[in-house]
Design an enzyme around this catalytic site. Structure first.
Site, PDB file in Angstrom:
ATOM      1  NE  ARG A  24      27.628  69.622 -40.007  1.00 50.23           N
ATOM      2  CZ  ARG A  24      27.857  68.442 -39.647  1.00 50.23           C
ATOM      3  NH1 ARG A  24      27.421  67.559 -38.598  1.00 50.23           N
ATOM      4  NH2 ARG A  24      29.126  67.931 -40.231  1.00 50.23           N
ATOM      5  NE  ARG A  28      24.627  63.491 -35.708  1.00 47.15           N
ATOM      6  CZ  ARG A  28      25.940  62.792 -35.960  1.00 47.15           C
ATOM      7  NH1 ARG A  28      26.154  61.750 -36.013  1.00 47.15           N
ATOM      8  NH2 ARG A  28      26.767  63.811 -36.269  1.00 47.15           N
ATOM      9  NE  ARG A  37      20.214  60.184 -40.077  1.00 46.57           N
ATOM     10  CZ  ARG A  37      20.308  59.188 -40.586  1.00 46.57           C
ATOM     11  NH1 ARG A  37      19.172  58.497 -41.122  1.00 46.57           N
ATOM     12  NH2 ARG A  37      21.442  58.752 -40.720  1.00 46.57           N
ATOM     13  CG  ASP A  74      26.939  66.601 -45.744  1.00 43.45           C
ATOM     14  OD1 ASP A  74      26.868  66.684 -44.484  1.00 43.45           O
ATOM     15  OD2 ASP A  74      28.114  66.197 -46.579  1.00 43.45           O
ATOM     16  CE1 TYR A 150      34.851  64.203 -44.571  1.00 45.48           C
ATOM     17  CE2 TYR A 150      35.263  66.192 -45.373  1.00 45.48           C
ATOM     18  CZ  TYR A 150      34.909  65.470 -44.399  1.00 45.48           C
ATOM     19  OH  TYR A 150      34.924  66.053 -43.115  1.00 45.48           O
TER      20      TYR A 150
HETATM   21  O1  CP3 Z   1      24.615  73.666 -40.265  1.00 40.21           O
HETATM   22  C1  CP3 Z   1      23.666  72.874 -40.590  1.00 40.21           C
HETATM   23  O2  CP3 Z   1      22.814  72.923 -39.714  1.00 40.21           O
HETATM   24  C2  CP3 Z   1      23.496  72.835 -42.120  1.00 40.21           C
HETATM   25  C3  CP3 Z   1      23.444  71.510 -42.468  1.00 40.21           C
HETATM   26  C4  CP3 Z   1      24.954  70.775 -42.736  1.00 40.21           C
HETATM   27  C5  CP3 Z   1      25.342  69.487 -42.507  1.00 40.21           C
HETATM   28  N1  CP3 Z   1      26.572  69.388 -42.888  1.00 40.21           N
HETATM   29  C6  CP3 Z   1      24.362  68.407 -42.103  1.00 40.21           C
HETATM   30  C7  CP3 Z   1      24.713  67.231 -41.579  1.00 40.21           C
HETATM   31  C8  CP3 Z   1      26.002  71.636 -43.164  1.00 40.21           C
HETATM   32  C9  CP3 Z   1      26.511  73.027 -43.055  1.00 40.21           C
HETATM   33  C10 CP3 Z   1      27.181  70.553 -43.176  1.00 40.21           C
HETATM   34  C11 CP3 Z   1      28.535  70.860 -43.462  1.00 40.21           C
HETATM   35  C12 CP3 Z   1      29.435  69.706 -43.810  1.00 40.21           C
HETATM   36  N2  CP3 Z   1      29.227  68.313 -44.130  1.00 40.21           N
HETATM   37  C13 CP3 Z   1      30.824  69.667 -43.443  1.00 40.21           C
HETATM   38  C14 CP3 Z   1      31.535  71.235 -43.154  1.00 40.21           C
HETATM   39  C15 CP3 Z   1      31.053  71.748 -41.696  1.00 40.21           C
HETATM   40  C16 CP3 Z   1      32.078  70.868 -40.639  1.00 40.21           C
HETATM   41  O3  CP3 Z   1      31.347  70.514 -39.814  1.00 40.21           O
HETATM   42  O4  CP3 Z   1      33.297  70.856 -40.680  1.00 40.21           O
HETATM   43  C17 CP3 Z   1      31.570  68.662 -43.458  1.00 40.21           C
HETATM   44  C18 CP3 Z   1      33.062  68.410 -43.258  1.00 40.21           C
HETATM   45  C19 CP3 Z   1      30.723  67.894 -43.943  1.00 40.21           C
HETATM   46  C20 CP3 Z   1      30.708  66.142 -44.399  1.00 40.21           C
HETATM   47  C21 CP3 Z   1      29.860  65.367 -43.264  1.00 40.21           C
HETATM   48  N3  CP3 Z   1      28.629  65.329 -43.073  1.00 40.21           N
HETATM   49  C22 CP3 Z   1      30.437  64.590 -42.321  1.00 40.21           C
HETATM   50  C23 CP3 Z   1      31.819  64.340 -41.920  1.00 40.21           C
HETATM   51  C24 CP3 Z   1      29.430  63.976 -41.670  1.00 40.21           C
HETATM   52  C25 CP3 Z   1      29.295  62.831 -40.422  1.00 40.21           C
HETATM   53  C26 CP3 Z   1      29.918  63.321 -39.248  1.00 40.21           C
HETATM   54  C27 CP3 Z   1      28.695  63.875 -38.574  1.00 40.21           C
HETATM   55  O5  CP3 Z   1      28.582  65.004 -38.074  1.00 40.21           O
HETATM   56  O6  CP3 Z   1      27.667  62.907 -38.715  1.00 40.21           O
HETATM   57  C28 CP3 Z   1      28.213  64.553 -42.077  1.00 40.21           C
HETATM   58  C29 CP3 Z   1      26.967  63.964 -41.781  1.00 40.21           C
HETATM   59  C30 CP3 Z   1      25.830  65.237 -41.564  1.00 40.21           C
HETATM   60  N4  CP3 Z   1      25.800  66.326 -42.181  1.00 40.21           N
HETATM   61  C31 CP3 Z   1      24.993  65.161 -40.341  1.00 40.21           C
HETATM   62  C32 CP3 Z   1      24.271  66.242 -40.471  1.00 40.21           C
HETATM   63  C33 CP3 Z   1      23.023  66.681 -39.673  1.00 40.21           C
HETATM   64  C34 CP3 Z   1      24.492  64.038 -39.611  1.00 40.21           C
HETATM   65  C35 CP3 Z   1      23.894  62.942 -40.234  1.00 40.21           C
HETATM   66  C36 CP3 Z   1      22.892  61.972 -39.496  1.00 40.21           C
HETATM   67  O7  CP3 Z   1      21.884  62.684 -39.004  1.00 40.21           O
HETATM   68  O8  CP3 Z   1      23.296  60.930 -39.267  1.00 40.21           O
END
Ligand code: CP3
Length: 342
Positions: A24, A28, A37, A74, A150
Site C-alpha cells: 500500500r 491516502r 483522488r 485493487d 468480499y
Molecule cells: O500496495 C499498493 O500501493 C497497490 C494498491 C493496492 C490497493 N489495494 C489500493 C487501494 C493494493 C495492493 C490493494 C490490495 C487490497 N485491496 C487488499 C489486499 C491487501 C490488504 O490490505 O489486505 C484488499 C483486502 C483490498 C480490498 C480493499 N480495497 C478494501 C478493503 C478497501 C477499503 C479499505 C481502505 O483501505 O480504504 C480498498 C480500497 C483501496 N485500495 C484504497 C487504495 C489506495 C483506498 C481507496 C480510497 O482512496 O478511498
C-alpha cells in the site's frame, strides 16, 4: 532485469542492503494521492484510467526511491470484471452485490475479466516504460479465498460468518466460486506479466481466519493451481505469496503452492522468518504502526529485522499495508535508515 535488486533477491541472492518496497505504498497517506483522488469520481475510476493509475503508481517511487513500484489497482477489479458490481463508498470500504448460492454464480463469467481490465494492463505497460531500469514492477491479485470473502459477505467482514456458512453447507457451490476466481486470477496475472510486470504478488489477506483443512483446500490448493498455470505460461516470472495470518501453516503454504517467495505478516517471529528463508526468499514484516510512531523505535526495529534476516534473501517490507495516518516523513526516515550503515 537482472540489475533489478528485487529480482536478484527473488532469484535467491543475498544483498548487503535489502531492497525495499511497502505494501500500500501508494494511497491516502500521500498528499499527492489525495489531490488526484479528489479529481476523480471514484476510487475505481482511478484504477480504470491508465494515465491516473500510472501516475499514482509512480508517486511513492519518485518520493522515496523504493526499489519497486506496485501497480495501483485493487484485488476487487477481478470480481468487478466477472460481473459482480463493485462499488467503493467513502468511509465504508467496498460494497459488492453478494453471491451466496450456486444460482448466484450463473451470471458471472471469468473470461470477461480480460476485456474489463484492459485499462489495467495498459497502465502496466505505461508504468514499465516510465520506470527506471533498476526498479521492479510488481503486479498483483487477491488470493481466491480472500476475494471470495468480499464476494460472499458483500464487503468487508469481521466474522466471515456468511462465507464460512456457505463453504461448509454447500462445498460444491462454494468450490465453483473458488474455481471461477482461480481461473480469472490466472488470466489477470498472466496479462499483467505479458504487459510488463516483473513479478506478481498474491494477497491472501484473510488466510488467517481459516482452520487447517479449509486453509489447505481454499488457500493452498487454488494458489498451487495459479502458480502452476503461471509457470507454464511465464516460467521466468516469480510469484510472491502473502498468506497473512497463516502462522504455523506458512511452511506448508510455501511447499504446497510452489511460490518463489513469501510475504510475512507482523506476527511471524524473526526466528521462524529466518528458518523459512532457508527455503525461499522472504519479504516483510515490520509492523505498519511503527511507521505511524516513527522515531527511535522505528529505526531500531527496522535494524533488528534487517540484521536478523541478513543471512538469506530478504526484501524489506511491512507485515501489512501502510495505514492512511502514516506521516510520509517517517517513510523517508525508514528508507534512509535501511540504506545507511547496518
Ligand atoms: O500496495 C499498493 O500501493 C497497490 C494498491 C493496492 C490497493 N489495494 C489500493 C487501494 C493494493 C495492493 C490493494 C490490495 C487490497 N485491496 C487488499 C489486499 C491487501 C490488504 O490490505 O489486505 C484488499 C483486502 C483490498 C480490498 C480493499 N480495497 C478494501 C478493503 C478497501 C477499503 C479499505 C481502505 O483501505 O480504504 C480498498 C480500497 C483501496 N485500495 C484504497 C487504495 C489506495 C483506498 C481507496 C480510497 O482512496 O478511498
Amino acid at each position: 532485469m537482472t540489475d533489478r535488486p528485487i529480482m536478484r533477491v527473488l532469484a535467491g541472492e543475498v544483498l548487503a542492503v535489502p531492497p525495499v518496497w511497502l505494501m500500500r505504498q501508494a494511497g491516502r497517506y500521500l498528499p499527492e494521492y489525495r489531490a488526484l483522488r479528489r479529481s476523480a469520481d471514484s476510487f475505481l475510476d482511478l484504477c480504470y484510467t491508465p494515465a491516473l493509475a500510472t501516475e499514482i503508481t509512480l508517486q511513492p517511487v519518485r518520493r522515496f526511491d523504493f526499489d519497486a513500484a506496485i501497480l495501483f489497482s485493487d484485488i476487487l477489479v477481478v470480481p468487478d470484471g466477472m460481473g459482480m458490481s463493485v462499488g467503493f463508498e467513502d468511509g465504508h470500504g467496498p460494497v459488492l452485490e453478494p453471491v451466496r448460492s450456486a444460482g448466484d454464480l450463473a451470471p458471472l463469467d471469468p473470461s470477461r475479466v480480460a476485456a474489463h481490465c484492459a485499462p489495467v494492463y495498459e497502465a502496466v505497460g505505461a508504468i514499465r516504460t516510465a520506470l527506471a531500469p533498476d526498479k521492479a514492477l510488481i503486479g498483483f491479485a487477491g488470493g481466491p479465498w480472500t476475494v471470495a470473502t468480499y464476494a460472499v459477505e458483500g464487503g468487508s467482514s469481521r466474522t466471515f460468518e456468511t462465507v464460512k456458512h456457505w463453504m461448509w453447507r454447500d462445498p460444491d457451490g462454494f468450490g465453483a466460486l473458488i474455481d471461477m476466481l482461480t481461473e480469472a486470477t490466472v488470466d489477470h496475472l498472466s496479462r499483467q506479466i505479458a504487459a510488463g510486470a516483473d513479478c506478481v504478488q498474491i494477497f491472501e489477506s484473510w488466510a488467517g481466519v481459516l482452520a487447517e483443512p479449509e486453509f489447505r483446500r481454499y488457500a493452498i490448493e487454488p494458489t498451487r493451481r495459479i502458480v502452476e498455470a503461471l509457470r507454464a505460461r511465464h516460467p521466468a516470472t516469480p510469484v510472491i505469496g502473502f498468506p497473512r495470518g497463516a502462522g504455523r501453516l506458512i511452511e506448508d503454504y510455501v511447499a504446497g503452492t510452489g511460490i518463489a517467495a513469501v510475504g510475512l505478516d507482523t506476527g511471524v517471529p524473526l526466528a521462524q522468518a529466518a528458518e523459512i528463508q532457508k527455503t525461499v526468499p522472504v519479504q516483510g514484516n515490520l509492523d505498519p504502526l511503527l511507521l505511524v510512531a516513527g522515531g527511535p523505535a522505528l529505526v531500531e526495529r527496522a535494524g533488528q529485522l534487517r540484521a536478523g534476516l541478513a543471512g538469506g534473501p530478504h526484501i524489506f517490507n511491512l507485515g501489512h499495508g501502510i495505514v492512511p495516518q502514516t506521516p510520509p516523513d517517517h517513510v523517508a526516515a525508514l528508507v534512509a535508515a535501511l540504506r545507511g550503515p547496518a
